[in-house]
Write a protein that holds these residues in place. Structure first.
Motif, PDB file in Angstrom:
ATOM      1  N   PRO A   1     -25.502  24.657  72.382  1.00  0.00           N
ATOM      2  CA  PRO A   1     -24.570  23.700  71.793  1.00  0.00           C
ATOM      3  C   PRO A   1     -25.088  22.253  71.805  1.00  0.00           C
ATOM      4  O   PRO A   1     -25.973  21.903  72.585  1.00  0.00           O
ATOM      5  N   ILE A   2     -24.504  21.483  70.986  1.00  0.00           N
ATOM      6  CA  ILE A   2     -24.607  20.022  70.924  1.00  0.00           C
ATOM      7  C   ILE A   2     -26.023  19.514  70.677  1.00  0.00           C
ATOM      8  O   ILE A   2     -26.404  19.365  69.526  1.00  0.00           O
ATOM      9  N   TYR A   3     -26.818  19.270  71.718  1.00  0.00           N
ATOM     10  CA  TYR A   3     -28.128  18.631  71.488  1.00  0.00           C
ATOM     11  C   TYR A   3     -29.286  19.619  71.490  1.00  0.00           C
ATOM     12  O   TYR A   3     -30.433  19.208  71.356  1.00  0.00           O
TER      13      TYR A   3
ATOM     14  N   LYS B   1     -29.148  22.476  69.459  1.00  0.00           N
ATOM     15  CA  LYS B   1     -28.865  23.411  68.367  1.00  0.00           C
ATOM     16  C   LYS B   1     -30.155  23.852  67.685  1.00  0.00           C
ATOM     17  O   LYS B   1     -31.017  23.010  67.404  1.00  0.00           O
TER      18      LYS B   1
END
Ligand SMILES: Cc1cc2nc3c(=O)[nH]c(=O)nc-3n(C[C@H](O)[C@H](O)[C@H](O)COP(=O)(O)O)c2cc1C
Length: 366
Positions: free
Chosen positions: A224-226, A228
């Motif tokens: 997730p988030i950073y 991906k």
């Protein structure tokens, strides 16, 4: 400042310039005991190498790769792998014209503004000769993938040249190797040949769109988030010279869909989820779904052209420029193996990250 490296566990640092003695890549973090020899890498480099036909630059480089370290008896050792490709066909005098002028559309002006020093011979570090190093590194990534996850296959092809798109009902992946444009549509290849020949003879150039598919990628790669996987793919593709746009799955077309038409419906058979479409391009929440990962990138037209353009000199005087020398009339053609190489590096990096954090465990369905 380290800005010449990418990857978290499988890291690639490229070095070298267009008209220096050599260029290459240093790979750190490659798994040990991967069978590897220079000819495995040469296969991919030969696809990118210049001078293959009249639709690419006439610079004649053998692009012969040497593996200088990180190997023992034909296997990787887990230590840094140094790859080197010598530059053998430089013609620096072709660039004397641009010594004091900036080519519109090229990186000459920004390199000068940032560094106050510029190797104008072939564009120095901004030259796409640097992408040879990426293709060699991508070859190493492919070999590592072959041993860790043999089901993963990576394939790229051209889907558009200038305004001319392929006909998707005519896609035949066997055609890719049979034409100089790496396109799966044999009719498009015939049309593009005539179109590009005219442009080339008139001293002009054109852009292109390339599609890269990674199939057989297991569900669960990415974070997730950073972290991906689609973020990393987009970054990797955007870092290729001349790339001005990247999309994943339906990409910009998604904006035209409704929620109903966009959602890839899910069924369950053969012990796993089955999707009835792939608008997501194989990624949900930054994590692979197990479907094909589909990415497209748009490449701008070559900026070094024989058409006269207005520009300025280093001292700020108005002038004009015609760029002679040996340039690709459509850089999209040789960007195809580069896109594949970048995808291979990103997928391997994420496979290693996933194994590091999660191991073989997975959330079960069914
Ligand atoms: C495979 C490949 C070959 C290229 N060949 C040329 C070329 O022959 N002449 C040229 O002006 N630009 C060429 N380019 C594009 C330049 O390297 C690029 O436009 C330049 O570095 C400026 O960066 P930017 O376009 O990403 O802003 C090529 C790009 C790729 C991917």
């Amino acid at each position: 400042m380290a800005t010449n490296s990418f990857g978290r566990l499988f890291t690639v640092t490229t070095w070298g310039e267009s008209h220096g003695p050599a260029l290459g890549a240093t790979i750190d973090g490659c798994p040990p005991n991967v069978e590897l020899n220079a000819s495995d890498l040469q296969y991919w480099l030969d696809r990118r190498k210049p001078g293959q036909n009249k639709y690419t630059t006439q610079r004649r480089e053998a692009d012969e790769v040497k593996i200088l370290s990180g190997m023992f008896e034909g296997n990787t050792t887990g230590h840094p792998i140094q790859l080197m490709i010598e530059n053998t066909d430089q013609r620096s005098k072709d660039y004397s014209e641009i010594m004091d002028k900036f080519r519109p559309g090229h990186a000459d002006i920004t390199y000068w503004q940032k560094y106050g020093i510029r190797d104008y011979r072939g564009g120095g570090r901004s030259s796409a000769r640097e992408t040879a190093a990426r293709v060699a590194a991508g070859g190493v990534a492919r070999k590592a993938l072959e041993s860790l996850a043999p089901d993963i296959k990576i394939c790229a092809y051209m889907v558009q040249m200038g305004p001319h798109k392929i006909n998707r009902t005519k896609i035949d992946l066997n055609e890719i190797e049979k034409n100089p444009f790496w396109t799966p549509d044999a009719d498009a290849a015939i049309l593009w040949a005539e179109y590009l020949d005219k442009l080339r003879k008139s001293g002009n150039s054109v852009g292109a769109v390339i599609e890269v598919i990674a199939s057989g990628v297991p569900a669960g790669l990415g974070a997730p988030i950073y972290g991906k996987i689609d973020t990393d793919i987009a970054t990797a593709m955007m870092s290729i010279n001349a790339v001005k746009g990247v999309e994943i799955g339906a990409g910009f077309e998604s904006a035209e869909f409704t929620g109903e038409s966009n959602a890839d419906e899910i069924g369950f058979s053969e012990g796993k989820p089955q999707y009835n479409s792939n608008h997501a391009g194989g990624v949900l929440g930054g994590i692979s779904t197990g479907q094909d990962i589909v990415c497209r990138f748009a490449v701008k037209p070559t900026s070094s052209i024989l058409k006269e353009r207005d520009t300025i000199t280093k001292s700020g005087n108005q002038t004009s420029i015609i760029t002679k020398g040996r340039h690709d009339p459509c850089v999209g053609i040789r960007a195809v193996p580069v896109g594949e190489a970048m995808m291979a590096c990103v997928i391997l990096d994420h496979l290693m990250l996933h194994r590091g954090q999660i191991g073989e465990n997975q959330g079960e369905i069914g």
